[in-house]
Design a protein around this motif. Structure first.
Motif, mmCIF file in Angstrom:
data_model
loop_
_atom_site.group_PDB
_atom_site.id
_atom_site.type_symbol
_atom_site.label_atom_id
_atom_site.label_comp_id
_atom_site.label_asym_id
_atom_site.label_seq_id
_atom_site.Cartn_x
_atom_site.Cartn_y
_atom_site.Cartn_z
ATOM 1 N N PRO A 174 9.502 29.010 30.642
ATOM 2 C CA PRO A 174 8.517 29.928 30.377
ATOM 3 C C PRO A 174 8.276 29.891 28.829
ATOM 4 O O PRO A 174 8.940 29.670 28.016
ATOM 5 N N ALA A 175 7.088 30.342 28.622
ATOM 6 C CA ALA A 175 6.671 30.533 27.023
ATOM 7 C C ALA A 175 7.768 31.532 26.366
ATOM 8 O O ALA A 175 7.865 32.595 27.031
ATOM 9 N N GLY A 176 7.986 31.268 25.112
ATOM 10 C CA GLY A 176 9.005 32.038 24.471
ATOM 11 C C GLY A 176 10.319 31.715 24.550
ATOM 12 O O GLY A 176 11.337 32.076 24.069
ATOM 13 N N PHE A 177 10.680 30.356 25.429
ATOM 14 C CA PHE A 177 11.986 29.749 25.599
ATOM 15 C C PHE A 177 11.843 28.422 25.170
ATOM 16 O O PHE A 177 10.647 27.602 25.117
ATOM 17 N N VAL A 178 13.009 27.732 24.870
ATOM 18 C CA VAL A 178 12.973 26.270 24.601
ATOM 19 C C VAL A 178 14.208 25.830 25.494
ATOM 20 O O VAL A 178 15.289 26.439 25.548
ATOM 21 N N VAL A 179 14.126 24.560 25.959
ATOM 22 C CA VAL A 179 15.054 23.666 26.855
ATOM 23 C C VAL A 179 15.429 22.543 26.106
ATOM 24 O O VAL A 179 14.349 21.725 25.732
ATOM 25 N N THR A 180 16.779 22.456 25.867
ATOM 26 C CA THR A 180 17.369 20.991 25.382
ATOM 27 C C THR A 180 18.228 20.652 26.123
ATOM 28 O O THR A 180 19.012 21.280 26.961
ATOM 29 N N GLU A 181 18.496 19.246 25.807
ATOM 30 C CA GLU A 181 19.981 18.758 26.369
ATOM 31 C C GLU A 181 21.222 19.112 25.779
ATOM 32 O O GLU A 181 21.266 18.847 24.636
ATOM 33 N N TYR A 182 21.994 19.905 26.454
ATOM 34 C CA TYR A 182 23.197 20.447 25.992
ATOM 35 C C TYR A 182 24.233 19.388 25.695
ATOM 36 O O TYR A 182 24.819 18.879 24.683
ATOM 37 N N ALA A 183 24.272 18.584 27.122
ATOM 38 C CA ALA A 183 25.348 17.272 27.119
ATOM 39 C C ALA A 183 24.826 16.451 28.107
ATOM 40 O O ALA A 183 24.085 16.828 29.125
ATOM 41 N N GLY A 184 25.170 15.123 28.220
ATOM 42 C CA GLY A 184 24.783 14.192 29.146
ATOM 43 C C GLY A 184 25.710 13.240 29.534
ATOM 44 O O GLY A 184 26.687 13.327 28.934
ATOM 45 N N ASN A 185 25.353 12.196 30.179
ATOM 46 C CA ASN A 185 26.388 11.166 30.610
ATOM 47 C C ASN A 185 27.682 11.711 31.535
ATOM 48 O O ASN A 185 28.657 11.431 31.281
ATOM 49 N N PHE A 186 27.277 12.584 32.262
ATOM 50 C CA PHE A 186 28.305 13.008 33.258
ATOM 51 C C PHE A 186 28.180 12.214 34.525
ATOM 52 O O PHE A 186 27.317 11.380 34.776
ATOM 53 N N ASN A 187 29.117 12.544 35.346
ATOM 54 C CA ASN A 187 29.100 11.976 36.798
ATOM 55 C C ASN A 187 29.127 13.049 37.652
ATOM 56 O O ASN A 187 30.044 13.743 38.234
ATOM 57 N N SER A 188 27.863 13.690 38.004
ATOM 58 C CA SER A 188 27.630 14.808 38.988
ATOM 59 C C SER A 188 28.353 16.028 38.277
ATOM 60 O O SER A 188 29.385 16.509 38.981
ATOM 61 N N PRO A 189 27.716 16.566 36.968
ATOM 62 C CA PRO A 189 28.432 17.883 36.601
ATOM 63 C C PRO A 189 27.706 18.868 37.488
ATOM 64 O O PRO A 189 26.746 19.223 37.656
ATOM 65 N N ARG A 190 28.604 19.699 38.400
ATOM 66 C CA ARG A 190 28.058 20.575 39.435
ATOM 67 C C ARG A 190 28.338 22.249 38.914
ATOM 68 O O ARG A 190 27.635 23.050 39.513
ATOM 69 N N TRP A 191 29.474 22.308 38.019
ATOM 70 C CA TRP A 191 29.605 23.762 37.846
ATOM 71 C C TRP A 191 30.174 23.773 36.340
ATOM 72 O O TRP A 191 30.768 22.934 35.821
ATOM 73 N N ALA A 192 29.861 25.263 35.739
ATOM 74 C CA ALA A 192 30.609 25.177 34.130
ATOM 75 C C ALA A 192 30.958 26.671 34.275
ATOM 76 O O ALA A 192 30.904 27.432 35.175
ATOM 77 N N TYR A 193 32.325 26.499 33.494
ATOM 78 C CA TYR A 193 32.698 27.702 33.320
ATOM 79 C C TYR A 193 33.063 28.010 31.706
ATOM 80 O O TYR A 193 33.289 27.120 31.096
ATOM 81 N N VAL A 194 32.879 29.110 31.022
ATOM 82 C CA VAL A 194 33.110 29.264 29.597
ATOM 83 C C VAL A 194 34.620 30.103 29.621
ATOM 84 O O VAL A 194 34.694 31.044 30.301
ATOM 85 N N THR A 195 35.561 29.598 28.942
ATOM 86 C CA THR A 195 36.881 29.959 28.719
ATOM 87 C C THR A 195 36.655 31.204 27.577
ATOM 88 O O THR A 195 35.643 31.282 26.930
ATOM 89 N N PRO A 196 37.687 32.240 27.583
ATOM 90 C CA PRO A 196 37.644 33.094 26.514
ATOM 91 C C PRO A 196 37.619 32.804 25.067
ATOM 92 O O PRO A 196 36.920 33.630 24.412
ATOM 93 N N ASN A 197 37.607 31.704 24.800
ATOM 94 C CA ASN A 197 37.607 31.102 23.437
ATOM 95 C C ASN A 197 36.309 30.623 23.158
ATOM 96 O O ASN A 197 35.930 29.768 22.145
ATOM 97 N N GLY A 198 35.418 30.338 24.248
ATOM 98 C CA GLY A 198 33.972 29.782 24.067
ATOM 99 C C GLY A 198 33.952 28.442 24.526
ATOM 100 O O GLY A 198 32.821 27.909 24.391
ATOM 101 N N ASP A 199 35.055 27.710 24.788
ATOM 102 C CA ASP A 199 34.766 26.363 25.542
ATOM 103 C C ASP A 199 34.084 26.516 26.832
ATOM 104 O O ASP A 199 34.259 27.138 27.324
ATOM 105 N N VAL A 200 33.414 25.256 26.853
ATOM 106 C CA VAL A 200 32.489 24.939 28.182
ATOM 107 C C VAL A 200 33.312 24.037 29.140
ATOM 108 O O VAL A 200 33.469 22.863 28.479
ATOM 109 N N LEU A 201 33.621 24.621 30.303
ATOM 110 C CA LEU A 201 34.452 23.405 31.194
ATOM 111 C C LEU A 201 33.644 23.180 32.232
ATOM 112 O O LEU A 201 32.571 24.006 32.853
ATOM 113 N N VAL A 202 33.352 21.644 32.339
ATOM 114 C CA VAL A 202 32.409 21.154 33.329
ATOM 115 C C VAL A 202 32.919 20.560 34.208
ATOM 116 O O VAL A 202 33.752 19.505 34.195
#
Length: 455
Positions: free
Chosen positions: A80-108
């Motif tokens: 929607p207007a007021g938002f921007v979408v960008t590629e955060y990361a690519g070149n995965f093999n079926s990235p289905r779920w993500a989890y953010v650890t307490p220190n801020g790392d993203v696990l895919v």
């Protein structure tokens, strides 16, 4: 069909049709997961009116699978207007779920459906599934992403854990990292900030592996005080066509202690509950659920619902309240009458899988404390539905309206059944952005509010 090599179109269609489930058996089940639950004697009122639904088989059951063509260079989803979408990361093999650890790392979690029958193995080997759901093998790994300079783009990427068995749900609790494989929950010793797990895991809970279509996924969610873990387990069939003995401990949300003991059924009759989250400011668990196939274009709506402990949500005997499924007619009238009406309809055959509440402040006020749902997209409908991320507004822990589009643009050419990708998991980030996992496009998208658009 362009992927058939020497196979003809008719042979390909026959192969793919063979991958679908047959008609249900007429046997009366001897047991059901709901028997392990103390179901309430009365149905609690829903916070939203049930949708007007057609009669079963008002339209014929149709198979229409998408053809994933991938994202052209520079092409992104639409927000929607007021938002921007960008590629955060690519070149995965079926990235289905993500989890953010307490220190801020993203696990895919990178994993996908793998064939279990000869027909499906042939279909996977010859790349006959244009929707990219079925592959010969699964990556079976978790990848770590770290954004050290907080610019909205990770600059550290490591294989965090490999050698898994179709992983999905992830959780850090105490000194352990938990992962939900399709066949059980495993925990590993964990220290905040580590980029790789090398030590052995301990399987703390066995689970029935696999399931109908994509129902191999298992998700994890901890209680606020960390004393309990909730585990989602999808059904092994469309509508119990293999008998209820095949559905033990399935179509449920299970509750366990952090060491795997004390298992009990928290709620049952949930055909495929994948996304789970807590509504902000409450102690209420919510889930997004895939409903059943082969009743027609507009049956049965997927839904998101608050989860009442001990409640029964209908599968396989009823849907959206006490509406009896004609394929299980007369088998369990007691459970039909106890079926809880879900809170919010999400459209039929949308494959609503992801669920994340937004507790940040960066998005405009209307989005705060609301829910985002990733819809993987239909196969059992004459026209595509899903293939987008939708939003449901909330106030004081309750929905205040129906769903509305949020991230779209995944469908490239409806006439040719072409899509760029398929959104699945959605994850709210500590910086106030939202990640969208695109397992068919092999990308993770980041949605952020433009400066000055927050509260």
């Amino acid at each position: 069909m362009k992927h058939l090599f020497s196979w003809g179109p008719a042979a390909a269609l026959l192969l793919l049709a063979g991958c679908n489930q047959g008609q249900p058996k007429t046997d009366t089940p001897t047991n059901t997961p709901a028997q392990a639950v103390e179901s309430p004697d009365s149905v609690a009122p829903s916070s939203a009116a049930a949708p007007q639904l057609p009669e079963p088989f008002a339209t014929k059951s149709v198979t229409k699978r998408s053809h994933v063509i991938g994202w052209p260079a520079g092409k992104t989803p639409t927000v929607p207007a007021g938002f921007v979408v960008t590629e955060y990361a690519g070149n995965f093999n079926s990235p289905r779920w993500a989890y953010v650890t307490p220190n801020g790392d993203v696990l895919v979690a990178e994993s996908n459906t793998i064939p279990t029958t000869t027909k499906k193995k042939i279909a996977a080997k010859l790349d006959l599934d244009p929707s990219k759901s079925l592959k010969e093998t699964s990556a079976n790994r978790i990848t770590l992403l770290r954004d050290t300079n907080q610019d909205g783009k990770p600059d550290v990427r490591e294989t965090f854990l490999s050698g898994l068995n179709q992983p999905l749900g992830m959780l850090v609790l105490g000194n352990y990292f938990y992962v939900a494989n399709t066949d059980g929950v495993v925990r590993y010793a964990y220290k905040p900030g580590q980029t790789k797990i090398t030590g052995p895991g301990q399987k703390i809970l066995d689970l029935p592996a696999g399931g109908y279509n994509n129902h191999w996924t298992r998700n994890l969610l901890a209680s606020a005080d960390g004393s309990k873990i909730y585990v989602s387990v999808g059904s092994g069939s469309n509508v119990a066509e293999h008998g209820m003995e095949n559905e033990q401990r399935r179509a449920n949300i299970l509750e366990i202690n952090p060491d795997g003991t004390g298992e009990k059924i928290y709620a049952s009759g949930l055909r495929n509950p994948v996304g789970m989250d807590w509504a902000p400011g409450t102690k209420t668990l919510w889930t997004a659920v895939n409903e059943r196939d082969e009743l027609g274009d507009d049956l049965v709506p997927d839904y998101m619902t608050s989860v009442q402990p001990g409640a029964f949500y209908g599968w396989p005997y009823a849907y959206f309240g006490p509406k009896e499924d004609p394929r299980r007619k007369g088998e369990r009238p007691d459970l039909v009458q106890k079926t809880v009406v879900p809170d919010v309809a999400l459209g039929s055959h949308t494959a609503s899988l992801g669920l994340a509440f937004y507790s940040g402040k960066n998005f405009p006020a209307k989005y705060q404390n609301g829910a985002f749902i990733g819809q993987h997209g239909s196969w059992n409908r004459s026209e595509f539905s899903g293939y987008k991320v939708v939003f449901v507004p909330f106030s004081n822990g309750k929905p205040t309206g129906g769903m509305e589009d949020f991230v779209t643009g995944f469908v490239a050419n409806p006439a040719e059944k072409e899509v760029y990708g398929r959104p699945v998991g959605v994850t709210a980030m500590p910086d106030g952005s939202l990640l969208v996992l695109d397992d068919a496009g092999n990308k993770v998208w980041r949605v952020a509010a433009q400066p000055g658009r927050g509260a």
